[in-house]
Write a protein that holds these residues in place. Structure first.
Motif, PDB file in Angstrom:
ATOM      1  N   ILE A 195      29.908  33.949  41.795  1.00 47.56           N
ATOM      2  CA  ILE A 195      31.241  34.149  41.237  1.00 47.56           C
ATOM      3  C   ILE A 195      32.195  34.402  42.391  1.00 47.56           C
ATOM      4  N   ASN A 196      33.304  33.669  42.408  1.00 49.92           N
ATOM      5  CA  ASN A 196      34.366  33.865  43.390  1.00 49.92           C
ATOM      6  C   ASN A 196      35.499  34.611  42.701  1.00 49.92           C
ATOM      7  N   LEU A 197      35.991  35.674  43.328  1.00 53.28           N
ATOM      8  CA  LEU A 197      37.024  36.495  42.722  1.00 53.28           C
ATOM      9  C   LEU A 197      38.414  35.928  42.999  1.00 53.28           C
ATOM     10  N   PHE A 198      39.306  36.084  42.027  1.00 49.35           N
ATOM     11  CA  PHE A 198      40.700  35.695  42.186  1.00 49.35           C
ATOM     12  C   PHE A 198      41.423  36.737  43.032  1.00 49.35           C
ATOM     13  N   ASP A 199      42.602  36.394  43.531  1.00 51.07           N
ATOM     14  CA  ASP A 199      43.406  37.368  44.278  1.00 51.07           C
ATOM     15  C   ASP A 199      43.664  38.590  43.407  1.00 51.07           C
ATOM     16  N   GLY A 200      43.414  39.778  43.946  1.00 50.36           N
ATOM     17  CA  GLY A 200      43.629  41.020  43.229  1.00 50.36           C
ATOM     18  C   GLY A 200      42.502  41.407  42.280  1.00 50.36           C
ATOM     19  N   GLU A 201      41.535  40.541  42.082  1.00 51.00           N
ATOM     20  CA  GLU A 201      40.394  40.834  41.194  1.00 51.00           C
ATOM     21  C   GLU A 201      39.328  41.587  41.973  1.00 51.00           C
ATOM     22  N   THR A 202      38.653  42.530  41.320  1.00 49.81           N
ATOM     23  CA  THR A 202      37.619  43.340  41.965  1.00 49.81           C
ATOM     24  C   THR A 202      36.384  43.414  41.068  1.00 49.81           C
ATOM     25  N   ILE A 203      35.279  43.886  41.631  1.00 56.94           N
ATOM     26  CA  ILE A 203      34.087  44.186  40.833  1.00 56.94           C
ATOM     27  C   ILE A 203      34.264  45.605  40.311  1.00 56.94           C
ATOM     28  N   ILE A 234      24.342  42.204  36.109  1.00 59.52           N
ATOM     29  CA  ILE A 234      25.553  41.665  35.500  1.00 59.52           C
ATOM     30  C   ILE A 234      26.724  42.280  36.255  1.00 59.52           C
ATOM     31  N   PHE A 235      27.445  41.460  37.008  1.00 61.30           N
ATOM     32  CA  PHE A 235      28.631  41.914  37.721  1.00 61.30           C
ATOM     33  C   PHE A 235      29.836  41.656  36.819  1.00 61.30           C
ATOM     34  N   VAL A 236      30.646  42.698  36.570  1.00 64.04           N
ATOM     35  CA  VAL A 236      31.832  42.597  35.717  1.00 64.04           C
ATOM     36  C   VAL A 236      33.060  42.766  36.604  1.00 64.04           C
ATOM     37  N   THR A 237      34.038  41.871  36.454  1.00 63.94           N
ATOM     38  CA  THR A 237      35.248  41.955  37.268  1.00 63.94           C
ATOM     39  C   THR A 237      36.359  42.690  36.527  1.00 63.94           C
ATOM     40  N   ARG A 275      39.019  41.543  35.696  1.00 60.14           N
ATOM     41  CA  ARG A 275      39.615  40.609  34.732  1.00 60.14           C
ATOM     42  C   ARG A 275      38.667  40.311  33.569  1.00 60.14           C
ATOM     43  N   GLY A 276      37.542  41.018  33.525  1.00 63.35           N
ATOM     44  CA  GLY A 276      36.602  40.830  32.422  1.00 63.35           C
ATOM     45  C   GLY A 276      35.667  39.642  32.575  1.00 63.35           C
ATOM     46  N   ARG A 277      35.659  39.025  33.749  1.00 62.00           N
ATOM     47  CA  ARG A 277      34.727  37.912  33.985  1.00 62.00           C
ATOM     48  C   ARG A 277      33.362  38.463  34.367  1.00 62.00           C
ATOM     49  N   LEU A 278      32.303  37.669  34.107  1.00 58.52           N
ATOM     50  CA  LEU A 278      30.924  38.119  34.340  1.00 58.52           C
ATOM     51  C   LEU A 278      30.152  37.146  35.214  1.00 58.52           C
ATOM     52  N   LEU A 279      29.240  37.696  36.010  1.00 61.70           N
ATOM     53  CA  LEU A 279      28.169  36.936  36.641  1.00 61.70           C
ATOM     54  C   LEU A 279      26.885  37.556  36.113  1.00 61.70           C
TER      55      LEU A 279
END
Length: 163
Positions: A83-91, A107-110, A112-116
């Motif tokens: 998973i590549n994070l967007f600008d300003g997005e964090t784990i 399960i990594f949660v960002t 922005r609510g995105r998951l790996l």
């Protein structure tokens, strides 16, 4: 020239004192056998890469800080998920499953609510999250052996302005 340097130094020290960094640590899960590791690096985390053996456990993990990947923790065996994070997005959270011998799922949660999601949903559950609002993942630590990741912990930090 000396006066200008002194003024710049004083202003910089005032700005530095106005920030307070809050740290927290999510205690390690797993059996803990093997070689210890930490994934520290400069800057914030920009991407996560995980290797999994289908129907088994996590074999390797890498974090990308700024523009460089950390050294591989574990082995490149099985399927690589990223998973590549967007600008300003964090784990902002890490969950998963573990047992005494391996980490079976992460399960990594960002922010922005995105998951790996990598690995298999079997064994005991864990949930890592920071203790301070707006803190983000800064580093992973744990242990690995010749087959996979045997224990995992998370390190979090956030910078706040002092008032």
């Amino acid at each position: 020239m000396f006066s200008l340097s002194l003024i710049v130094l004083l202003c910089a020290s005032c700005l530095a004192k106005s920030l307070e960094v809050k740290y927290s640590f999510s205690k390690a899960v797993g059996g803990g056998s093997g070689t210890s590791f930490s994934t520290e690096g400069p800057g914030g985390i920009r991407a996560v890469r995980v290797w999994e053996i289908s129907s088994a456990y996590i074999t390797g993990i890498q974090l990308k800080n700024s523009s460089h990947w950390s050294p591989l923790v574990g082995k490149k065996v099985g399927t690589a998920l990223e998973i590549n994070l967007f600008d300003g997005e964090t784990i902002s959270q890490i969950s998963g499953k573990y047992h005494t011998n391996y980490i079976y799922q992460v399960i990594f949660v960002t922010s922005r609510g995105r998951l790996l999601v990598a690995g298999q949903p079997t064994q005991s559950s864990f949930n890592f999250y920071p203790h301070h609002p707006k803190a983000e993942l800064k580093m992973l630590s744990g242990r690995f052996n010749g087959h996979g990741i045997t224990s995992l912990a998370a390190h979090w930090a956030a910078a706040y302005s002092k008032k």
